[in-house]
Design an enzyme around this catalytic site. Structure first.
Site, PDB file in Angstrom:
ATOM      1  N   ASN A  71      76.152  67.775  40.378  1.00  0.00           N
ATOM      2  CA  ASN A  71      75.751  66.526  41.012  1.00  0.00           C
ATOM      3  C   ASN A  71      76.960  65.730  41.509  1.00  0.00           C
ATOM      4  OD1 ASN A  71      73.148  67.207  40.280  1.00  0.00           O
ATOM      5  ND2 ASN A  71      73.144  65.961  38.434  1.00  0.00           N
ATOM      6  N   ASN A 171      75.089  71.033  46.440  1.00  0.00           N
ATOM      7  CA  ASN A 171      74.501  71.261  45.117  1.00  0.00           C
ATOM      8  C   ASN A 171      73.124  70.624  45.031  1.00  0.00           C
ATOM      9  OD1 ASN A 171      74.680  71.826  42.089  1.00  0.00           O
ATOM     10  ND2 ASN A 171      74.308  69.611  42.111  1.00  0.00           N
ATOM     11  N   GLU A 172      72.141  71.386  44.605  1.00  0.00           N
ATOM     12  CA  GLU A 172      70.786  70.869  44.310  1.00  0.00           C
ATOM     13  C   GLU A 172      70.345  69.802  45.307  1.00  0.00           C
ATOM     14  OE1 GLU A 172      70.452  69.745  40.152  1.00  0.00           O
ATOM     15  OE2 GLU A 172      70.545  71.834  39.537  1.00  0.00           O
ATOM     16  N   TYR A 243      67.313  75.923  33.462  1.00  0.00           N
ATOM     17  CA  TYR A 243      67.716  75.531  32.102  1.00  0.00           C
ATOM     18  C   TYR A 243      66.510  75.625  31.163  1.00  0.00           C
ATOM     19  CZ  TYR A 243      71.944  73.423  34.152  1.00  0.00           C
ATOM     20  OH  TYR A 243      73.139  73.208  34.802  1.00  0.00           O
ATOM     21  N   GLU A 290      73.717  78.002  37.940  1.00  0.00           N
ATOM     22  CA  GLU A 290      73.575  77.122  36.779  1.00  0.00           C
ATOM     23  C   GLU A 290      72.473  77.696  35.914  1.00  0.00           C
ATOM     24  OE1 GLU A 290      73.314  72.848  37.203  1.00  0.00           O
ATOM     25  OE2 GLU A 290      74.623  72.887  38.955  1.00  0.00           O
TER      26      GLU A 290
HETATM   27  O1  AHR Z   1      75.024  71.084  34.814  1.00  0.00           O
HETATM   28  C1  AHR Z   1      74.635  69.735  34.762  1.00  0.00           C
HETATM   29  C2  AHR Z   1      73.904  69.306  36.012  1.00  0.00           C
HETATM   30  O2  AHR Z   1      72.691  69.996  36.094  1.00  0.00           O
HETATM   31  C3  AHR Z   1      74.580  69.599  37.318  1.00  0.00           C
HETATM   32  O3  AHR Z   1      75.471  68.614  37.687  1.00  0.00           O
HETATM   33  C4  AHR Z   1      73.440  69.638  38.293  1.00  0.00           C
HETATM   34  O4  AHR Z   1      73.677  70.490  39.361  1.00  0.00           O
HETATM   35  C5  AHR Z   1      72.245  70.054  37.447  1.00  0.00           C
HETATM   36  O5  AHR Z   1      71.176  69.224  37.632  1.00  0.00           O
END
Ligand code: AHR
Length: 492
Positions: A71, A171-172, A243, A290
């Site tokens: 982020n 990123n994202e 995650y 990630e």
């Molecule tokens: O890895 C932590 C955060 O998770 C990263 O900054 C982001 O890309 C994701 O949401």
């Protein structure tokens, strides 16, 4: 409980790209400041890089590390982090409500990577940043000299280009939490233009387009299709992030390996749809840049402080087992998943923890990652697994997750196996095409699922050796202890 795993030299998934075992360092909390970089620390070298942390990282043989976010990158001006340190500005970091001192930037990261024996995967800012700023960064880092940005790098003390090979296009960008989040069409357009310009500067680089940041976000998986329709010809990887966390059901948590498999299948399907739509010959690779167990525990913090203690979670044995299962899935999908980044490496949702001015230690999750990185190289073999099913959540899962690799050069075969069950599993391994298979080692990580390593007890949880089972003509009977991570190493 009994299970059977059949392996054959000829059933190859393909050669594992070593970049599957990458990791991630973001300007987040104490990952950089008091993590890898702490001038004045007892072990710091002349650049302020902590040698105790470096030692723990070097052991992992990590081929690639993503930087500087995350982020963070979506509001980052990379020019703030170059040149004389006393001239570098202090800025508000919107992503983590922190204060960024810019005492560590792209040149320091390049130097750190060399010392750590790894390579950088650099993300460019496509939130507040422009395609021109992204191309300028490629010029600064990779162009030999004789231009404004490359000469500035030389003036800043780096005569040789950094030659970073892999670049992330933002990123994202699908996430509302992102600084200047975009719709798929907005992002697809800007990412494609940035990709063209960056490859004009250095045609040898590989580019990663942002895919969906999770399966829960409303735009998933349409985002992936739309972004690839814009960028397919100019990028090499689709990025995916995933995650997991324990929510009260151990088996369901350990079965995350199956969810990851489904998530990757969807990304691959979206990519293959666009390939067909575009009548393209190119096969899009996946960068799972990630992944981890993460509890999103932001921690209490004063806003706008330097290097606050954010996302500093302590992992336990159960988290390590989950990570082991996820690694099995990654190896089994390594024909398409060519890169992965365990998020993250130091202090923030990390496998290595540090105390400012004091010690560093390896979390429980360090160990399965270490095993996969050291022994999961070579060809991935297709595991033919017959295992009892376990019910958890809304589904049924194999009680064992397994993956295997064969490194012909080293004469090694490794089987990785996670036992999800509350009881031991007798695993019959049948690998008859490896007639002269000889057992080397059986590494196990198990025990109290809630046990953790901490600063007070940094080695409370360590993998241990189990007696190796006999192996005849490629057949072996191995005991996988209840709820355990297993690494079965063989020589050939
Ligand atoms: O890895 C932590 C955060 O998770 C990263 O900054 C982001 O890309 C994701 O949401």
């Amino acid at each position: 409980m009994q299970a059977k795993l059949t392996l054959d030299k000829d059933f190859s998934i393909g050669k594992v790209d070593e970049r599957l075992y990458g990791s991630f360092i973001e300007h987040l909390g104490r990952a950089v400041y008091t993590g890898i970089f702490e001038p004045g620390h007892g072990t710091a070298d002349e650049q302020g890089f902590r040698r105790d942390v470096m030692d723990l990282i070097r052991k992992l043989q990590i081929p690639i590390i993503r930087y500087p976010g995350g982020n963070f990158v979506s509001g980052y001006r990379w020019t703030d982090g170059i040149g004389p340190k006393d001239k570098r500005p202090r800025r508000l970091d919107y992503a983590w409500t922190s204060l960024e001192t810019n005492q560590f930037g792209i040149d320091e990261f390049a130097d750190w990577c060399k010392k750590a024996g790894t390579h950088a995967m650099v993300a460019v800012n496509l939130g507040t940043g422009t395609p021109q700023q992204a191309a300028d960064l490629v010029e600064y880092c990779n162009f030999p000299g004789g231009t404004y940005w490359s000469d500035l790098r030389i003036a800043n003390g780096h005569k040789e280009p950094h030659n970073f090979r892999v670049w992330c296009l933002g990123n994202e960008m699908d996430g509302p939490w992102q600084t200047c989040a975009k719709t798929a069409d907005e992002y697809g357009h800007v990412a494609n233009e940035a990709a063209k310009m960056m490859k004009w500067v250095d045609p040898t680089i590989e580019l990663v387009a942002c895919g969906s940041s999770s399966a829960e976000i409303a735009t998933y998986p349409e985002w992936d299709r739309k972004v690839l329709e814009w960028t397919y010809d100019n990028v090499d990887f689709l990025s995916m992030h995933r995650y997991y966390g324990y929510k009260g059901d151990v088996t369901a948590y350990l079965a995350s390996y199956a969810d990851l498999d489904a998530f990757l299948s969807a990304g691959i399907a979206a990519a293959d749809y666009v390939k067909a739509y575009k009548r393209s010959k190119k096969v899009m690779k996946i960068s799972l840049d990630e992944w981890n167990a993460w509890y999103c525990d932001h921690g209490a913090q004063e806003p706008w402080t330097v290097a606050p203690a954010l996302e500093e979670q302590t992992y336990n044995v159960m988290d390590a087992l989950c990570v082991g299962g996820l690694l099995c899935t990654m190896i089994n999908r390594s024909d398409r998943v060519r890169m992965g980044c365990l998020a993250q490496l130091v202090n923030c949702l990390a496998i290595v923890m540090t105390e400012p001015g004091k010690s560093a230690y390896a979390q429980t999750t360090y160990y399965p990652f270490l095993h996969a990185s050291l022994y999961g190289r070579g060809e991935a073999l297709r595991p033919l697994l017959k295992a009892p099913k376990l019910a958890a959540g809304t589904g049924e899962f194999d009680a064992v997750a397994a993956a295997a690799t064969f490194d012909e050069e080293k004469g090694e075969m490794t089987v990785f196996a996670l036992n999800l069950a509350e009881e031991a599993v007798d695993l019959h391994l049948s690998a008859r095409s490896f007639a002269n298979l000889a057992p080397v080692e059986h590494i196990v990580l198990d025990g109290d699922l809630f046990a953790q390593n901490t600063f007070a007890e940094p080695e409370k949880v360590l993998p241990h050796s189990a007696p190796v089972a006999a192996c005849e003509k490629g057949e072996s009977d191995v005991k996988l202890p209840a709820r355990s991570w297993n690494v079965l190493r063989f020589s050939i």
